[in-house]
Write a protein that holds these residues in place. Structure first.
Motif, PDB file in Angstrom:
ATOM      1  N   ASP A   1      18.269   6.525  32.539  1.00  0.00           N
ATOM      2  CA  ASP A   1      18.946   7.369  33.527  1.00  0.00           C
ATOM      3  C   ASP A   1      18.965   8.826  33.090  1.00  0.00           C
ATOM      4  N   LEU A   2      19.206   9.063  31.801  1.00  0.00           N
ATOM      5  CA  LEU A   2      19.239  10.436  31.299  1.00  0.00           C
ATOM      6  C   LEU A   2      17.862  11.082  31.357  1.00  0.00           C
ATOM      7  N   ILE A   3      16.837  10.322  31.049  1.00  0.00           N
ATOM      8  CA  ILE A   3      15.472  10.852  31.127  1.00  0.00           C
ATOM      9  C   ILE A   3      15.142  11.257  32.555  1.00  0.00           C
ATOM     10  N   LEU A   4      15.478  10.399  33.507  1.00  0.00           N
ATOM     11  CA  LEU A   4      15.192  10.701  34.907  1.00  0.00           C
ATOM     12  C   LEU A   4      15.965  11.928  35.377  1.00  0.00           C
ATOM     13  N   LEU A   5      17.231  12.027  34.971  1.00  0.00           N
ATOM     14  CA  LEU A   5      18.033  13.193  35.350  1.00  0.00           C
ATOM     15  C   LEU A   5      17.448  14.472  34.771  1.00  0.00           C
ATOM     16  N   ALA A   6      17.042  14.405  33.508  1.00  0.00           N
ATOM     17  CA  ALA A   6      16.462  15.584  32.856  1.00  0.00           C
ATOM     18  C   ALA A   6      15.192  16.029  33.568  1.00  0.00           C
TER      19      ALA A   6
ATOM     20  N   LEU B   1      22.102  18.597  29.401  1.00  0.00           N
ATOM     21  CA  LEU B   1      21.189  18.487  30.536  1.00  0.00           C
ATOM     22  C   LEU B   1      20.861  19.842  31.157  1.00  0.00           C
ATOM     23  N   ASP B   2      21.742  20.814  30.998  1.00  0.00           N
ATOM     24  CA  ASP B   2      21.507  22.136  31.574  1.00  0.00           C
ATOM     25  C   ASP B   2      20.999  23.147  30.551  1.00  0.00           C
ATOM     26  N   ARG B   3      20.550  22.675  29.394  1.00  0.00           N
ATOM     27  CA  ARG B   3      20.039  23.568  28.350  1.00  0.00           C
ATOM     28  C   ARG B   3      18.619  23.139  27.978  1.00  0.00           C
ATOM     29  N   PRO B   4      17.621  23.635  28.672  1.00  0.00           N
ATOM     30  CA  PRO B   4      16.250  23.163  28.461  1.00  0.00           C
ATOM     31  C   PRO B   4      15.785  23.249  27.017  1.00  0.00           C
ATOM     32  N   GLU B   5      16.145  24.343  26.325  1.00  0.00           N
ATOM     33  CA  GLU B   5      15.634  24.538  24.979  1.00  0.00           C
ATOM     34  C   GLU B   5      16.209  23.507  24.007  1.00  0.00           C
ATOM     35  N   VAL B   6      17.420  23.034  24.258  1.00  0.00           N
ATOM     36  CA  VAL B   6      18.022  21.997  23.419  1.00  0.00           C
ATOM     37  C   VAL B   6      17.645  20.617  23.939  1.00  0.00           C
ATOM     38  N   LEU B   7      17.614  20.484  25.255  1.00  0.00           N
ATOM     39  CA  LEU B   7      17.322  19.197  25.884  1.00  0.00           C
ATOM     40  C   LEU B   7      15.963  18.655  25.469  1.00  0.00           C
ATOM     41  N   VAL B   8      14.964  19.518  25.376  1.00  0.00           N
ATOM     42  CA  VAL B   8      13.625  19.042  25.025  1.00  0.00           C
ATOM     43  C   VAL B   8      13.613  18.459  23.608  1.00  0.00           C
ATOM     44  N   LYS B   9      14.417  19.030  22.711  1.00  0.00           N
ATOM     45  CA  LYS B   9      14.501  18.490  21.359  1.00  0.00           C
ATOM     46  C   LYS B   9      15.143  17.103  21.364  1.00  0.00           C
ATOM     47  N   ALA B  10      16.206  16.956  22.144  1.00  0.00           N
ATOM     48  CA  ALA B  10      16.874  15.655  22.242  1.00  0.00           C
ATOM     49  C   ALA B  10      15.949  14.613  22.865  1.00  0.00           C
ATOM     50  N   LEU B  11      15.189  15.015  23.871  1.00  0.00           N
ATOM     51  CA  LEU B  11      14.242  14.087  24.507  1.00  0.00           C
ATOM     52  C   LEU B  11      13.144  13.670  23.536  1.00  0.00           C
ATOM     53  N   ASN B  12      12.712  14.581  22.683  1.00  0.00           N
ATOM     54  CA  ASN B  12      11.712  14.231  21.681  1.00  0.00           C
ATOM     55  C   ASN B  12      12.267  13.209  20.690  1.00  0.00           C
ATOM     56  N   GLU B  13      13.528  13.391  20.300  1.00  0.00           N
ATOM     57  CA  GLU B  13      14.164  12.412  19.408  1.00  0.00           C
ATOM     58  C   GLU B  13      14.248  11.051  20.094  1.00  0.00           C
ATOM     59  N   LEU B  14      14.578  11.063  21.374  1.00  0.00           N
ATOM     60  CA  LEU B  14      14.683   9.816  22.133  1.00  0.00           C
ATOM     61  C   LEU B  14      13.323   9.131  22.230  1.00  0.00           C
TER      62      LEU B  14
ATOM     63  N   ILE C   1       9.691  19.345  28.880  1.00  0.00           N
ATOM     64  CA  ILE C   1      10.663  18.304  29.245  1.00  0.00           C
ATOM     65  C   ILE C   1       9.956  17.193  30.008  1.00  0.00           C
ATOM     66  N   GLN C   2       9.058  17.555  30.906  1.00  0.00           N
ATOM     67  CA  GLN C   2       8.322  16.553  31.674  1.00  0.00           C
ATOM     68  C   GLN C   2       7.405  15.727  30.776  1.00  0.00           C
ATOM     69  N   ILE C   3       6.753  16.366  29.832  1.00  0.00           N
ATOM     70  CA  ILE C   3       5.858  15.642  28.929  1.00  0.00           C
ATOM     71  C   ILE C   3       6.643  14.673  28.057  1.00  0.00           C
ATOM     72  N   SER C   4       7.717  15.154  27.456  1.00  0.00           N
ATOM     73  CA  SER C   4       8.515  14.306  26.584  1.00  0.00           C
ATOM     74  C   SER C   4       9.152  13.159  27.363  1.00  0.00           C
ATOM     75  N   GLY C   5       9.710  13.471  28.534  1.00  0.00           N
ATOM     76  CA  GLY C   5      10.338  12.432  29.343  1.00  0.00           C
ATOM     77  C   GLY C   5       9.346  11.379  29.794  1.00  0.00           C
ATOM     78  N   SER C   6       8.169  11.811  30.242  1.00  0.00           N
ATOM     79  CA  SER C   6       7.171  10.852  30.721  1.00  0.00           C
ATOM     80  C   SER C   6       6.652   9.969  29.590  1.00  0.00           C
ATOM     81  N   ALA C   7       6.605  10.505  28.371  1.00  0.00           N
ATOM     82  CA  ALA C   7       6.171   9.696  27.229  1.00  0.00           C
ATOM     83  C   ALA C   7       7.139   8.542  26.985  1.00  0.00           C
ATOM     84  N   SER C   8       8.427   8.804  27.132  1.00  0.00           N
ATOM     85  CA  SER C   8       9.412   7.725  26.988  1.00  0.00           C
ATOM     86  C   SER C   8       9.331   6.748  28.150  1.00  0.00           C
ATOM     87  N   LEU C   9       9.092   7.259  29.353  1.00  0.00           N
ATOM     88  CA  LEU C   9       8.964   6.373  30.513  1.00  0.00           C
ATOM     89  C   LEU C   9       7.816   5.386  30.324  1.00  0.00           C
ATOM     90  N   PHE C  10       6.763   5.810  29.643  1.00  0.00           N
ATOM     91  CA  PHE C  10       5.637   4.914  29.374  1.00  0.00           C
ATOM     92  C   PHE C  10       6.107   3.694  28.594  1.00  0.00           C
TER      93      PHE C  10
END
Length: 805
Positions: free
Chosen positions: A426-431, A396-409, A441-450
């Motif tokens: 919950d993890l998406i919202l925290l990120a 959660l504190d590593r943006p460069e890795v977190l965005v990859k994980a969010l894309n996988e999600l 991170i916002q783009i990837s997270g919002s895509a999952s929220l959709f």
């Protein structure tokens, strides 16, 4: 990540309303004038010349309340927290603080000095861009009780070199050159940080090329450290860690030259949590990786959490010396269980019988996370949903890795089924909350929220969860307003909620955002503008007059008229033109001030231009006439419709078959309200009042009383007023037909509304009067009969329900 997966509080665990304390504290930070006074201007880092807040006399805040006020800023908007509010904690006799988190805020050295004067136990100042080396002085001055210090990427308090200065007493220091901006200070004893009780220190991405002993001087006096996070720090020498024999947790993520460091780390026997991962694989190559990992693990007997992501320490998957033949037996002659004794990571063979609690394998060489036999209970990687969720939580504190994980999600939500949606959400919202400025991170997270918001499980989303999703989306959209992809994701996701019910708590904020999207799009993306208008129209529908007035106050009428002007100028008819008129129809409903705004904005000119330019567009005509019906309901504004050109237009539209009866119906409604002012209010010579009323009655008689309607009434008050216009029975005729049609076709929706608003009494009075002609009375009887029958049906249904019970 120094301790594997941190505990994440899931909003699904508690769907109860906010506590009274939370509600009160949220109100206080939004309205500090309720318990504070504003003093002077400037001072304390006030913004825009505003003075700092100070507590009012006799106001005292306990520790719980003080810390909650600061913590709530993290949920609201940490970038809005500055010294002006922090100043309320200046009086130590009336406020108490022990644990303070001001990460991502605009606090300055002055404000932080106020906070540190409370002799804090824990302090997080990550990413505070306004702090300087002066803060280091304050930390050393008030750091006696500090046990946790999180500097994160707030690197400016630790500068490039150091200079010795004379230690004078416990509270003051004489700096040899206080004006030198490029020098870091250490006292006579060689300390950079004078925090003798510190247990946890976090310093990230700090680069120290000029002083080879810098980290040694930083860490040497911190003899009680148990948790150390130096992720991303460069020119760190492993020997500087050796005196810290009591370390339990050590994070060296993306620290270079780990090849030299690992043998030395084996001497830190107390380590339970170790992270030697790399964001860039080229720094994660070790000679003899299997032996290197095996040696490290075997020498750290207490290790339970290990992260080797981005390295080759997991080996290449070939390890014959670790396999057993099918005939292998133990010393007692029994056959060994092949499944139990297999390990697909050679360097972890010693942990087969004692698996790690956590193992980081994200982006390792040879895709180690896809192997079958891994001696760990929780694994980060991309092989399956569990690994992806573990990676999202751990990084959660590593943006460069977190965005990859969010894309996988996201790909799981889009192409597969997420089996742990509450945890994923919950993890998406925290990120997204933690990295508001990280666009990807916002783009990837919002895509999952959709996909969450539109999925089959959407009904299980509690009110609190939906509110959290909406707030996070609005944060992201406001922060990345110019990014078309973010705006698309945000708007499409908001469309999946119940509008307006789910967004009433952020009604003003959402309206303001949508108006900006409609007005400011200069990237040629009409899709965003189109969906923003759609949302705005939905927001204006089925809300009370207060919200409709607010939409007008925020400039919606002017914005819609500008859009219509643009369409007319380019001779363009599209759905945005129609929705713009529909939005104004909704916003002007029983809201006279918005009707006035429409007229003052030259709305009637655009009405006539649209009518001339697009005469055969039924939806457009219906929306325009519906809006003018609202305008005509306002007695004070009718005179502005009293022109020969407009009245001729309205009369001609009585004969329109466009959109069924809707255009003709709305035209008759406009004329009924205008005529209700009496003969003296009809100030034009042509067309004559009698001529228009005659044409109106003829049109009404052509309508089918069973016509289904494309209209929604929240109140019948304007129609019911027309029932009392005895001087012009034609007005009563239109009103009675409207009520008869609506109660006949939609009795469940409108019969009770007629009853509640006193319509039945008015209709009975109409029947008792000799003035209305018989057709009007016949329609009145239809309405009364429908309402009576509906009451009987309701009573029978109630009796059936009681008998079933």
């Amino acid at each position: 990540m120094t301790s594997g997966m941190e505990h994440i509080h899931c909003p699904w665990e508690n769907n109860s309303p906010d506590t009274l304390l939370d509600i009160c504290c949220k109100y206080l930070i939004s309205h500090p004038d309720t318990f504070c006074d504003e003093h002077g201007s400037g001072g304390g880092g006030g913004v825009g010349g505003q003075g700092p807040w100070v507590l009012r006399p006799a106001v005292a805040l306990p520790t719980e309340l003080c810390e909650k006020l600061i913590n709530l800023w993290q949920d609201r908007d940490p970038t809005a927290l500055d010294d002006r509010f922090i100043n309320i904690f200046r009086d130590l006799s009336c406020t108490r603080l022990k644990r303070v988190n001001v990460r991502n805020t605009l606090v300055t050295d002055v404000g932080l000095g106020v906070l540190l004067s409370h002799n804090l136990v824990e302090l997080d100042i990550s990413n505070c861009k306004k702090l300087s080396e002066r803060t280091l002085d304050n930390i050393n001055k008030f750091g006696e009780n500090l046990t946790t210090l999180v500097l994160g990427k707030t690197r400016d308090i630790l500068l490039e070199s150091f200079v010795t200065h004379t230690h004078t007493n416990s509270c003051e220091e004489e700096v040899s050159d206080p004006s030198a901006p490029s020098q870091i200070k250490k006292d006579k004893k060689g300390h950079i940080l004078r925090t003798p009780n510190l247990r946890k220190l976090v310093v990230r991405d700090f680069i120290q090329p000029n002083e080879s002993e810098y980290f040694g001087l930083l860490l040497q006096p911190l003899t009680r450290l148990t948790h150390l996070d130096l992720a991303g720090c460069m020119f760190l020498q492993a020997r500087h860690l050796l005196p810290l024999k009591q370390l339990i947790s050590l994070n060296l993520h993306s620290v270079q030259r780990m090849q030299e460091a690992l043998p030395l780390l084996s001497e830190l026997k107390s380590l339970k949590f170790l992270d030697v991962s790399q964001a860039n694989q080229k720094y994660g190559v070790f000679e003899n990786p299997d032996a290197t990992l095996a040696n490290l693990v075997s020498n750290l007997p207490n290790l339970t959490s290990l992260d080797i992501s981005g390295t080759n320490l997991s080996g290449d998957g070939t390890f014959d010396e670790y396999r057993y033949s099918s005939s292998k037996t133990d010393l007692k002659g029994g056959e060994i269980d092949m499944e139990e004794d297999q390990c697909d990571i050679p360097g972890l063979k010693s942990r087969i019988q004692n698996p790690l609690e956590f193992l980081g394998l994200y982006n390792t060489f040879y895709d180690a996370c896809h192997r079958n036999h891994i001696p760990a209970r929780v694994i980060t990687g991309d092989a399956n949903e569990a690994q992806i969720l573990a990676a999202t939580a751990a990084y959660l504190d590593r943006p460069e890795v977190l965005v990859k994980a969010l894309n996988e999600l996201f790909h799981i939500f889009r192409f597969d089924t997420c089996h742990h949606q509450p945890k994923a959400l919950d993890l998406i919202l925290l990120a997204m909350l933690r990295h508001r400025t990280e666009k990807h991170i916002q783009i990837s997270g919002s895509a999952s929220l959709f996909y969450i918001a539109k999925g089959e499980d959407k009904t299980s989303l509690s009110v609190r969860v939906r509110e959290k999703m909406i707030v996070v989306l609005l944060d992201a959209m406001e922060t990345h307003l110019r990014d078309s992809t973010m705006m698309r994701n945000g708007c499409l996701t908001l469309c999946q909620f119940r509008i307006p019910q789910d967004v009433l708590f952020e009604y003003r904020r959402l309206v303001q955002l949508l108006l900006r999207l409609i007005e400011d799009r200069d990237d040629g993306d009409d899709f965003v503008r189109r969906i923003a208008i759609y949302l705005l129209n939905s927001l204006a529908c089925q809300v009370d007059g207060e919200q409709k007035m607010l939409v007008g106050d925020l400039g919606a009428i002017d914005t819609m008229l500008k859009l219509i002007k643009n369409r007319v100028l380019h001779h363009m008819h599209d759905d945005m033109l129609e929705i713009a008129w529909s939005a104004m129809w909704n916003v002007t409903d029983e809201t006279p001030v918005n009707c006035l705004r429409f007229l003052d904005g030259q709305g009637m000119i655009y009405f006539q231009k649209c009518l001339k330019e697009f005469p055969d567009k039924p939806e457009l005509l219906r929306n325009m006439m519906g809006l003018l019906g609202n305008v005509a309901e306002v007695k004070e504004l009718r005179s502005r419709l009293m022109t020969s050109e407009l009245l001729t237009t309205f009369a001609d539209l009585l004969d329109s078959n466009s959109d069924g009866i809707e255009v003709s119906y709305n035209a008759a409604g406009v004329l009924s309200h205008i005529a209700s002012g009496g003969a003296e209010a009809w100030t034009i010579e042509h067309p004559t009042r009698s001529e228009v009323l005659e044409r109106m009655v003829a049109a009404i008689e052509r309508w089918d009383l069973a016509s289904k309607r494309n209209i929604n009434y929240r109140s019948f008050e304007p129609i019911l007023r027309l029932l009392e216009i005895y001087h012009t029975p034609q007005c009563q005729h239109w009103a009675a037909w409207a009520l008869a049609n609506l109660t006949r076709v939609y009795p469940e929706k409108y019969c009770s509304l007629v009853e509640e608003e006193g319509g039945v009494e008015l209709l009975k009075a109409l029947l008792a009067s000799p003035i209305p002609y018989q057709r009007i009375k016949a329609l009145a009887r239809v309405v009364i009969t429908q309402c009576e029958q509906f009451k009987i049906w309701g009573s029978l249904e109630h009796m059936d329900s009681d008998s079933d019970t």
